[in-house]
Design a protein around this motif. Structure first.
Motif, mmCIF file in Angstrom:
data_model
loop_
_atom_site.group_PDB
_atom_site.id
_atom_site.type_symbol
_atom_site.label_atom_id
_atom_site.label_comp_id
_atom_site.label_asym_id
_atom_site.label_seq_id
_atom_site.Cartn_x
_atom_site.Cartn_y
_atom_site.Cartn_z
ATOM 1 N N GLN A 14 -24.546 34.456 40.229
ATOM 2 C CA GLN A 14 -24.887 35.840 40.667
ATOM 3 C C GLN A 14 -24.458 36.597 39.481
ATOM 4 O O GLN A 14 -24.099 37.491 38.976
ATOM 5 N N VAL A 15 -22.743 35.988 38.941
ATOM 6 C CA VAL A 15 -21.946 36.742 37.919
ATOM 7 C C VAL A 15 -22.989 36.779 37.532
ATOM 8 O O VAL A 15 -23.315 36.846 35.706
ATOM 9 N N LEU A 16 -23.679 35.080 36.818
ATOM 10 C CA LEU A 16 -24.292 34.492 35.299
ATOM 11 C C LEU A 16 -25.358 35.650 35.552
ATOM 12 O O LEU A 16 -25.993 36.315 33.898
ATOM 13 N N GLN A 17 -26.297 36.561 36.610
ATOM 14 C CA GLN A 17 -27.000 37.032 36.791
ATOM 15 C C GLN A 17 -26.969 38.278 35.689
ATOM 16 O O GLN A 17 -27.384 39.024 35.431
ATOM 17 N N GLU A 18 -25.682 38.718 36.624
ATOM 18 C CA GLU A 18 -25.549 40.322 36.426
ATOM 19 C C GLU A 18 -24.963 40.826 34.668
ATOM 20 O O GLU A 18 -24.227 41.442 34.480
ATOM 21 N N GLU A 20 -24.206 40.260 30.713
ATOM 22 C CA GLU A 20 -24.906 39.515 29.841
ATOM 23 C C GLU A 20 -23.713 38.230 28.957
ATOM 24 O O GLU A 20 -23.548 37.528 28.551
ATOM 25 N N THR A 21 -22.457 39.221 28.922
ATOM 26 C CA THR A 21 -21.222 38.027 28.730
ATOM 27 C C THR A 21 -19.674 38.761 29.717
ATOM 28 O O THR A 21 -19.941 39.680 30.509
ATOM 29 N N PHE A 22 -19.023 36.905 29.742
ATOM 30 C CA PHE A 22 -18.063 37.004 30.994
ATOM 31 C C PHE A 22 -17.223 36.135 30.561
ATOM 32 O O PHE A 22 -17.273 35.346 29.394
ATOM 33 N N LEU A 23 -16.191 36.268 31.115
ATOM 34 C CA LEU A 23 -14.779 35.696 30.668
ATOM 35 C C LEU A 23 -14.656 34.666 31.899
ATOM 36 O O LEU A 23 -14.307 35.562 33.111
ATOM 37 N N ALA A 46 -5.272 42.501 31.792
ATOM 38 C CA ALA A 46 -5.044 43.668 31.772
ATOM 39 C C ALA A 46 -4.526 44.608 30.985
ATOM 40 O O ALA A 46 -5.155 46.114 31.144
ATOM 41 N N ASP A 47 -5.062 44.098 29.671
ATOM 42 C CA ASP A 47 -5.140 44.446 28.578
ATOM 43 C C ASP A 47 -6.111 45.049 27.493
ATOM 44 O O ASP A 47 -6.327 45.863 26.754
ATOM 45 N N GLN A 48 -7.700 44.490 28.181
ATOM 46 C CA GLN A 48 -9.170 44.919 27.743
ATOM 47 C C GLN A 48 -9.908 45.385 29.006
ATOM 48 O O GLN A 48 -9.035 44.850 30.011
ATOM 49 N N ASP A 49 -10.319 46.597 28.658
ATOM 50 C CA ASP A 49 -11.361 46.546 29.254
ATOM 51 C C ASP A 49 -13.302 46.530 28.726
ATOM 52 O O ASP A 49 -14.360 46.927 29.196
ATOM 53 N N GLN A 50 -13.096 45.311 28.241
ATOM 54 C CA GLN A 50 -14.511 45.447 27.420
ATOM 55 C C GLN A 50 -15.351 43.363 28.614
ATOM 56 O O GLN A 50 -16.817 44.510 28.450
ATOM 57 N N VAL A 51 -14.771 42.733 28.691
ATOM 58 C CA VAL A 51 -15.521 41.406 28.858
ATOM 59 C C VAL A 51 -15.216 41.783 29.978
ATOM 60 O O VAL A 51 -13.757 41.791 31.033
ATOM 61 N N PRO A 52 -15.906 41.459 31.647
ATOM 62 C CA PRO A 52 -15.484 40.955 32.199
ATOM 63 C C PRO A 52 -14.731 39.795 32.105
ATOM 64 O O PRO A 52 -15.815 39.101 32.432
ATOM 65 N N PHE A 84 -18.885 32.957 28.376
ATOM 66 C CA PHE A 84 -20.000 33.269 28.234
ATOM 67 C C PHE A 84 -20.657 33.850 27.770
ATOM 68 O O PHE A 84 -20.762 36.209 27.863
ATOM 69 N N LYS A 85 -21.783 33.819 26.971
ATOM 70 C CA LYS A 85 -22.973 34.909 26.742
ATOM 71 C C LYS A 85 -24.468 34.606 27.038
ATOM 72 O O LYS A 85 -24.823 33.566 26.484
ATOM 73 N N GLY A 86 -24.875 35.570 27.737
ATOM 74 C CA GLY A 86 -26.208 34.801 27.569
ATOM 75 C C GLY A 86 -26.718 33.408 28.314
ATOM 76 O O GLY A 86 -27.936 32.717 28.002
#
Length: 108
Positions: A14-18, A20-23, A46-52, A84-86
């Protein structure tokens, strides 16, 4: 941004599907090196809000951890950070290489 624990292959898919990019962080609850790396991961999150950001505890989610290693071709280690990307792992690090600065440089 907050971090979310995942424990099953279904949750990971589900994370992969939802996203594009995540750590993803693989944590060992019994390893002192993993504990130190998890603190670096938490500070980065805590210091970033770009990547799930997601994590799993290897002892509780061994099947998921093995599935990720098989699906990505990245040998399992813990602690381990996977960017992860794509659907592909574009960066990974393990053990003492997981630092706030290495996450900052590679997670975008």
């Amino acid at each position: 941004m907050d971090k979310t624990m995942i424990q099953t292959v279904e949750e990971f898919n589900q994370v992969l599907q939802e996203n594009e990019t995540f750590l993803l962080f693989k944590n060992s609850t019994t390893c002192p090196i993993s504990h130190a790396a998890f603190e670096e991961f938490e500070n980065f999150v805590a210091d970033q809000d770009q990547v799930p950001c997601y994590y799993l505890n290897v002892q509780e989610a061994r099947q998921l951890s093995n599935h990720i290693a098989e699906a990505t071709g990245v040998k399992h280690e813990s602690p381990q950070a996977l960017m992860f990307k794509g659907g592909d792992v574009v960066w990974n690090a393990s053990h003492w290489k997981i630092t706030y600065s290495s996450l900052q440089e590679n997670v975008k």
